[in-house]
Every structure is written in C-alpha cells, then in structure tokens.
Design an enzyme around this catalytic site. Structure first.
Site, PDB file in Angstrom:
ATOM      1  N   ASN A  78     108.021  72.895  17.938  1.00 50.95           N
ATOM      2  CA  ASN A  78     108.471  73.962  17.049  1.00 50.95           C
ATOM      3  C   ASN A  78     109.279  73.395  15.883  1.00 50.95           C
ATOM      4  O   ASN A  78     109.640  72.219  15.863  1.00 50.95           O
ATOM      5  CB  ASN A  78     109.336  74.962  17.823  1.00 50.95           C
ATOM      6  CG  ASN A  78     108.560  75.729  18.861  1.00 50.95           C
ATOM      7  OD1 ASN A  78     107.494  76.266  18.576  1.00 50.95           O
ATOM      8  ND2 ASN A  78     109.083  75.789  20.081  1.00 50.95           N
ATOM      9  N   CYS A  87     100.019  76.831  21.788  1.00 50.37           N
ATOM     10  CA  CYS A  87      99.925  77.485  20.484  1.00 50.37           C
ATOM     11  C   CYS A  87      98.463  77.837  20.253  1.00 50.37           C
ATOM     12  O   CYS A  87      97.620  76.946  20.114  1.00 50.37           O
ATOM     13  CB  CYS A  87     100.455  76.571  19.381  1.00 50.37           C
ATOM     14  SG  CYS A  87     100.332  77.294  17.724  1.00 50.37           S
ATOM     15  N   GLY A  88      98.168  79.130  20.223  1.00 56.65           N
ATOM     16  CA  GLY A  88      96.783  79.577  20.111  1.00 56.65           C
ATOM     17  C   GLY A  88      96.150  79.259  18.777  1.00 56.65           C
ATOM     18  O   GLY A  88      94.961  78.926  18.701  1.00 56.65           O
ATOM     19  N   ASN A  89      96.918  79.371  17.691  1.00 54.11           N
ATOM     20  CA  ASN A  89      96.401  78.958  16.386  1.00 54.11           C
ATOM     21  C   ASN A  89      96.365  77.437  16.282  1.00 54.11           C
ATOM     22  O   ASN A  89      95.420  76.855  15.746  1.00 54.11           O
ATOM     23  CB  ASN A  89      97.257  79.529  15.261  1.00 54.11           C
ATOM     24  CG  ASN A  89      97.111  81.027  15.104  1.00 54.11           C
ATOM     25  OD1 ASN A  89      96.028  81.573  15.258  1.00 54.11           O
ATOM     26  ND2 ASN A  89      98.205  81.704  14.803  1.00 54.11           N
ATOM     27  N   ASN A 164     102.724  80.825  27.566  1.00 48.70           N
ATOM     28  CA  ASN A 164     104.086  80.826  27.034  1.00 48.70           C
ATOM     29  C   ASN A 164     104.586  82.269  27.035  1.00 48.70           C
ATOM     30  O   ASN A 164     103.794  83.214  27.117  1.00 48.70           O
ATOM     31  CB  ASN A 164     104.164  80.181  25.642  1.00 48.70           C
ATOM     32  CG  ASN A 164     103.234  80.832  24.637  1.00 48.70           C
ATOM     33  OD1 ASN A 164     102.422  81.691  24.971  1.00 48.70           O
ATOM     34  ND2 ASN A 164     103.330  80.430  23.389  1.00 48.70           N
ATOM     35  N   ASN A 197     108.860  84.642  22.613  1.00 49.45           N
ATOM     36  CA  ASN A 197     108.358  85.131  21.334  1.00 49.45           C
ATOM     37  C   ASN A 197     108.394  86.654  21.371  1.00 49.45           C
ATOM     38  O   ASN A 197     108.139  87.261  22.424  1.00 49.45           O
ATOM     39  CB  ASN A 197     106.927  84.658  21.104  1.00 49.45           C
ATOM     40  CG  ASN A 197     106.798  83.147  21.113  1.00 49.45           C
ATOM     41  OD1 ASN A 197     107.619  82.452  20.543  1.00 49.45           O
ATOM     42  ND2 ASN A 197     105.774  82.640  21.772  1.00 49.45           N
ATOM     43  N   CYS A 230     100.542  84.289  15.035  1.00 50.71           N
ATOM     44  CA  CYS A 230     100.777  83.636  16.326  1.00 50.71           C
ATOM     45  C   CYS A 230      99.603  83.995  17.222  1.00 50.71           C
ATOM     46  O   CYS A 230      99.406  85.171  17.547  1.00 50.71           O
ATOM     47  CB  CYS A 230     102.096  84.094  16.936  1.00 50.71           C
ATOM     48  SG  CYS A 230     102.399  83.439  18.599  1.00 50.71           S
TER      49      CYS A 230
END
Length: 292
Positions: A78, A87-89, A164, A197, A230
C-alpha cells in the site's frame, strides 16, 4: 543510491508502480514505497507491485504448496508501505506486466495461477482484459457502524472478506455518495483488528437490467486512502448488495466506480461459491528512478 527500473500501470484508474525482481533481492522499505507513490515528489501511485519468483520469498513458497504452478508472486504494498493480502485491479495489471516483459506466455482464453498473500488466484486472459477468480468469500466482521466525514449519521455496514477485509455501506442516493469526504479515514465501531477497506454503495434504480445487477460505489482503501477503483472492493460491494436484495438477486453485476466499470460474478465450485472479477489493464509508461 540504486536505480529501479519500473513500469507505471493502471486498472480502472487504480494505479501502481511495478518492477521485476525475480531473485527477490529488492526489498523496499516503507519509506521508499511512500516516496515512489507520492504524487507530488515521486512517480505517484496507489501502491507498488513487485514481481518475484515464488521460490524466493516465504509467502511465495506457501503459495507453491497450494499450487506448484504458481511460479510468480505478486508482492503488493500500500501507499504507506504496509503489505496487502490481495488487489483485484493490481493482479490484472501484474499479469499484463508479466506478459509484456516476456516473463510468461498467456494467450487469450488461457489461465495462470498467481501467488498472493491471500493465496493462489487464477487469472484468465480475455479479449478485452482479464478475469480473476478471487476464490471463496465469507461474511466476516459483523455489521459495524460506519462514520464517514460529511455523512450526517452513522450507518450500519456489512463485513465481507474476499481475501482481504471490507465493510460495505448502502446509501440512498448518488448525491449522498458524492457528499462523503473519503480523504478522511472512515471510523468503524467496532474497529476490526487489522482494519478494513470501506465501500459506500448506491444501488441503481432499477437494480437489475437484463439479468445484471447495477451499483455505483466509492472506496477508501486501508493504507492508501480513497482510490478511483478497488477490484476486491467492487466484488465485496456486489456481494453485499446481493445479500441485502435477497434470494431473487442476480449473480452477475456491473459495478461503476470513479475510474470505470468492473464486472463481478458469483459461481458455484466444488469447495463453495467463488466470486470472479473482470476488467481492463494497461501499462502506461516505463522509467528509471533513483531509490533513496
């Protein structure tokens, strides 16, 4: 002072500084990550992604125990330097980075396993981007109250884990969504031990069009602040909205974020329901930067 060869990449506006470190020799400090991600004095990004062979770091060796074919590990950090589970993207951009740098071959329609701190994730290349199997999801963290700056009252959220942690909050209108100031960290009560998040979501009216659910969302990412997109947050938002909508809700969703649209689908597998994410990926430019 060493030089770092890097690539700037983005997926629906969620942007990253990527670099190849097959041997696992470049272990950035938190301060170095913060400097790279600084949008005024650095390159500017929502996080850094290191491409490292799974055999070269402990987390990667754990991924190999899950799937011996998970040759590459996505080491995501991060903005503040803290490691992120998933992190999906980022994983879509990471896969494109591996392809474009000749580290893997992945024709359209083929799938590759990628190691992450959340476990191994399968990524399939499509004609317009990538599809990611985010794995099993679960309701986790209860329903904490969420206070966000410029929202008039605290709202109940729904805790969802997709590798996450997320807390999703439903709002009544896009005007209300626009008013929220996510430059400030939303306050959760009770506060999850590892943080979360936070997604603010507005269901479309009508919610379902041609069998596809539609929602709009904004997100404050733990350790990074508000981002344009996100991927795991989009999945969590779609899962939460389906949960609230009841048994008749669809399993296909289109999630509109400030940086663009992502597709989310839920599908059965032998080990339970999985959630998938689809969207674009782009490598923007390459460069060299001096590491302090």
């Amino acid at each position: 002072m060493a030089d770092l060869q890097f690539t700037k990449g983005q997926g629906t506006g969620n942007d990253f500084v990527l670099f190849a470190d097959p041997a696992g020799e470049i272990d950035l400090t938190d301060t170095q990550v913060q400097a790279l991600c600084d949008r005024h004095f650095g390159i500017g990004a929502d996080g850094t992604i290191r491409a490292v062979l799974s055999t070269r770091i402990p987390e990667g060796r754990a991924a190999l125990e899950e799937d011996p074919d998970a040759e590459w590990f996505m080491d995501y950090r991060n903005v503040d330097g803290s490691p992120a589970e998933m992190c999906g993207n980022g994983i879509r951009v990471f896969t494109l980075f591996l392809i474009e740098n000749g580290l893997i071959e992945l024709p359209p329609g083929r799938t590759i396993p990628i190691g992450t701190r959340a476990g191994v994730r399968d990524v399939q290349r499509s004609g317009s981007g990538f599809q990611v199997d985010l794995g099993r999801w679960e309701l986790a963290g209860g329903e904490p109250l969420v206070r966000a700056k410029d929202l008039q009252v605290a709202r109940p959220g729904l805790g969802i884990d997709v590798g996450n942690p997320h807390v999703v909050v439903a709002l009544s209108s896009e005007d209300e969504l626009a008013e929220a100031d996510l430059a400030f960290v939303p306050q959760l009560d009770p506060e999850p031990a590892a943080g979360a998040n936070v997604e603010l979501v507005v269901p479309a009216d009508p919610l379902v069009v041609d069998g596809v659910g539609h929602i709009t969302m904004r997100v404050h990412e733990r350790g990074s602040g508000e981002t344009l997109s996100c991927g795991t947050g989009a999945a969590a938002a779609a899962l939460a909205t389906r949960h609230w909508a009841g048994a008749a809700a669809p399993h296909q969703w289109r999630v509109q974020l400030p940086g663009g649209a992502l597709g989310v689908r839920m599908f059965p597998t032998e080990d339970g329901e999985h959630v998938g994410l689809s969207g674009p990926a782009e490598l923007v430019f390459d460069g060299v930067v001096a590491l302090a």
